[in-house]
Design a protein around this motif. Structure first.
Motif, mmCIF file in Angstrom:
data_model
loop_
_atom_site.group_PDB
_atom_site.id
_atom_site.type_symbol
_atom_site.label_atom_id
_atom_site.label_comp_id
_atom_site.label_asym_id
_atom_site.label_seq_id
_atom_site.Cartn_x
_atom_site.Cartn_y
_atom_site.Cartn_z
ATOM 1 N N ALA B 22 -1.556 -4.836 25.964
ATOM 2 C CA ALA B 22 -1.009 -4.357 25.092
ATOM 3 C C ALA B 22 -0.547 -3.229 26.149
ATOM 4 C CB ALA B 22 -1.050 -4.483 23.177
ATOM 5 N N GLN B 23 -0.689 -2.046 26.148
ATOM 6 C CA GLN B 23 -1.594 -0.655 26.655
ATOM 7 C C GLN B 23 -1.157 -1.043 28.204
ATOM 8 O OE1 GLN B 23 -5.685 0.106 26.041
ATOM 9 N NE2 GLN B 23 -5.382 1.010 23.802
ATOM 10 N N VAL B 28 6.956 -4.210 23.838
ATOM 11 C CA VAL B 28 6.207 -4.880 23.097
ATOM 12 C C VAL B 28 7.304 -5.535 22.582
ATOM 13 C CG1 VAL B 28 3.769 -5.512 22.102
ATOM 14 C CG2 VAL B 28 3.976 -3.318 24.047
ATOM 15 N N PHE B 29 7.214 -6.572 22.192
ATOM 16 C CA PHE B 29 8.008 -7.653 21.241
ATOM 17 C C PHE B 29 6.810 -7.726 20.012
ATOM 18 C CE2 PHE B 29 10.827 -7.732 24.873
ATOM 19 C CZ PHE B 29 12.505 -7.423 23.642
ATOM 20 N N ALA B 30 6.936 -8.133 19.145
ATOM 21 C CA ALA B 30 6.529 -9.326 18.274
ATOM 22 C C ALA B 30 6.866 -9.618 17.020
ATOM 23 C CB ALA B 30 5.643 -7.509 17.207
ATOM 24 N N LYS B 51 3.162 2.170 22.169
ATOM 25 C CA LYS B 51 4.253 2.275 22.577
ATOM 26 C C LYS B 51 4.616 2.038 21.680
ATOM 27 C CE LYS B 51 3.639 0.851 25.675
ATOM 28 N NZ LYS B 51 1.703 0.258 26.933
ATOM 29 N N GLN B 52 6.226 2.161 21.288
ATOM 30 C CA GLN B 52 6.971 0.908 19.695
ATOM 31 C C GLN B 52 6.843 0.076 20.244
ATOM 32 O OE1 GLN B 52 10.717 2.884 19.895
ATOM 33 N NE2 GLN B 52 10.093 3.454 17.383
ATOM 34 N N VAL B 77 5.917 -8.057 29.548
ATOM 35 C CA VAL B 77 6.267 -7.598 29.016
ATOM 36 C C VAL B 77 5.541 -8.114 27.939
ATOM 37 C CG1 VAL B 77 8.159 -9.002 26.850
ATOM 38 C CG2 VAL B 77 8.854 -7.929 29.366
ATOM 39 N N ALA B 78 5.141 -7.854 27.076
ATOM 40 C CA ALA B 78 3.987 -8.256 25.396
ATOM 41 C C ALA B 78 4.207 -8.958 24.611
ATOM 42 C CB ALA B 78 2.404 -7.623 25.554
#
Lengths: 263, 263
Positions: B22-23, B28-30, B51-52, B77-78
């Protein structure tokens, strides 16, 4: 206090909470015999948690865990194990012994091959039946073959683990396939024939897992990445599952079609 | 590159490798709709990964994930999800879409309630049958009851998840038990009677999971900790499993005995 910490799969498979618990523990034990973790660097792990790790064998964990229990009676003790620490029956047993001795216990979960293999292959985890273990050739047990037969009758997928030999010797995927084909030749139930669709998973949870789905005889004659391995024999496949096996595991169309028509 | 990262269970359930991925991601999406994570502090998580995080709903993930796929075509992209990110079918679907669009994918595993609940209760994970979800009262579906019936016929344990309502409303464990008892009254197969041995698991994977095993009618009249909850209805219990339910879940001897004699 005895804290069971799952090491998950591959390097750094432990959770952030697991790391914190290990750092806060007064003493750390680990068992590494229930699963091979070839990539695990014990020195690096010790550096991360800031203390030494005492690796214990089956003789201690199952045979005589007094050393662990006595430490946990007075101190905060962590017990690390591959995967999710509670999936192995013997660890449930250790937790029961601790609880009965009045020692508080805690479980820090991590990924287990039981749910990870399903996800990696795009198969539904609840459609897996009992898990089998393939023993080395000199062991004449038909158990993994019986489990496979029973699961297939219920249209369920089967996860087959590979036994670990003396001194941590790992079994090659090709060897495991040969053993299962040998059982088929003896028992002839048609569940692990040369044309059976099989999946070999190499190094699940690592940086480079290799997944190969094909006919059993083709996978037997191939080199399938590095250990540790598990085999999966699919049961009834949903459309999306079949699609996932083609895309993520390179299953040839013909092998999948054969599978769909030989339930 | 699209990296699926499991958030595991509870705060800091993500693996050390997941954190690093993630770093290293550009974006990053969740998604947080497949499971309740009441303890999750998004701000804290954002600080950890530096990050956001863009939280996306079902409409994006299932309906129209172009935003995610287009970003993943050019960048790293995570995509974070509760539990093991690949246990939800819809995420397998997203991964398939990405692979077909020529986007490399990677899976970082974490604990899933599917294997963690078993371990926490001391039940064998391979003895669980299909997983059911209990819908809110206004939904007349008999599906969780049918799944339970089918699993019990095969002597398997059943994990029942609780539906999540509009705006993330959680169902209380007592409500879920009432709904299952209501189905029993309608369908009368004797699988979820007032005397049936049931286990309520509250906040699995958190600092303070609460596990209570007792007769269904007793658990219905009790408050069972905080959400999220899952229910487990045991099938045939091995001796050690029965012992674990008594020690870890406070199952009264009488309720366990009743269970052992009403298969």
């Amino acid at each position: 206090m005895l804290v069971f910490i799952g090491l998950g799969l591959g390097v750094d498979g432990m959770s952030l909470r697991g790391l914190r618990e290990a750092q806060e523990a007064d003493m750390v034990f680990a068992e590494l015999y229930t699963s091979l973790m070839p990539e695990l660097d014990l020195k690096q792990l010790e550096q991360k948690i800031g203390k030494q790790i005492k690796v214990v064998g089956r003789d201690v964990v199952v045979g005589d865990p007094r050393e662990i229990l006595e430490a946990a009676r007075k101190k905060r003790v962590a017990f690390m194990a591959p995967g999710d620490s509670m999936v192995a029956t013997t660890h449930v047993d250790l937790r029961l012994r601790a609880a009965k001795a009045g020692i508080e216990t805690k479980v820090i979960h991590a990924a287990s091959i039981a749910s990870a293999a399903a996800g990696l292959l795009g198969l539904q985890s609840y459609k897996f039946g009992s898990i089998g273990t393939i023993p080395f050739q000199d062991n004449q047990s038909t158990r993994p073959y019986d489990i496979l037969t029973d699961n297939l009758r219920r249209e369920l997928h089967t996860l087959l683990l590979l036994d670990i030999g003396e001194g941590g010797r790992s079994m090659a995927a090709e060897e495991a396939i040969k053993i299962m084909m040998g059982l088929e030749e003896r028992l002839r139930r048609g569940v692990f024939t040369p044309s059976t669709l099989v999946v070999v998973v190499s190094q699940a949870g690592s940086e480079n897992p290799v997944i190969r789905a094909d006919r059993a005889d083709r996978l037997r004659d191939e080199n399938s990445g590095d250990p540790p391995y598990v085999l999966v024999v699919p049961g009834r496949l949903h459309f999306v599952e079949a699609e996932a096996l083609k895309v993520f595991a390179g299953a040839p169309e013909a092998a999948v079609l054969w599978h769909m028509h030989h339930p």
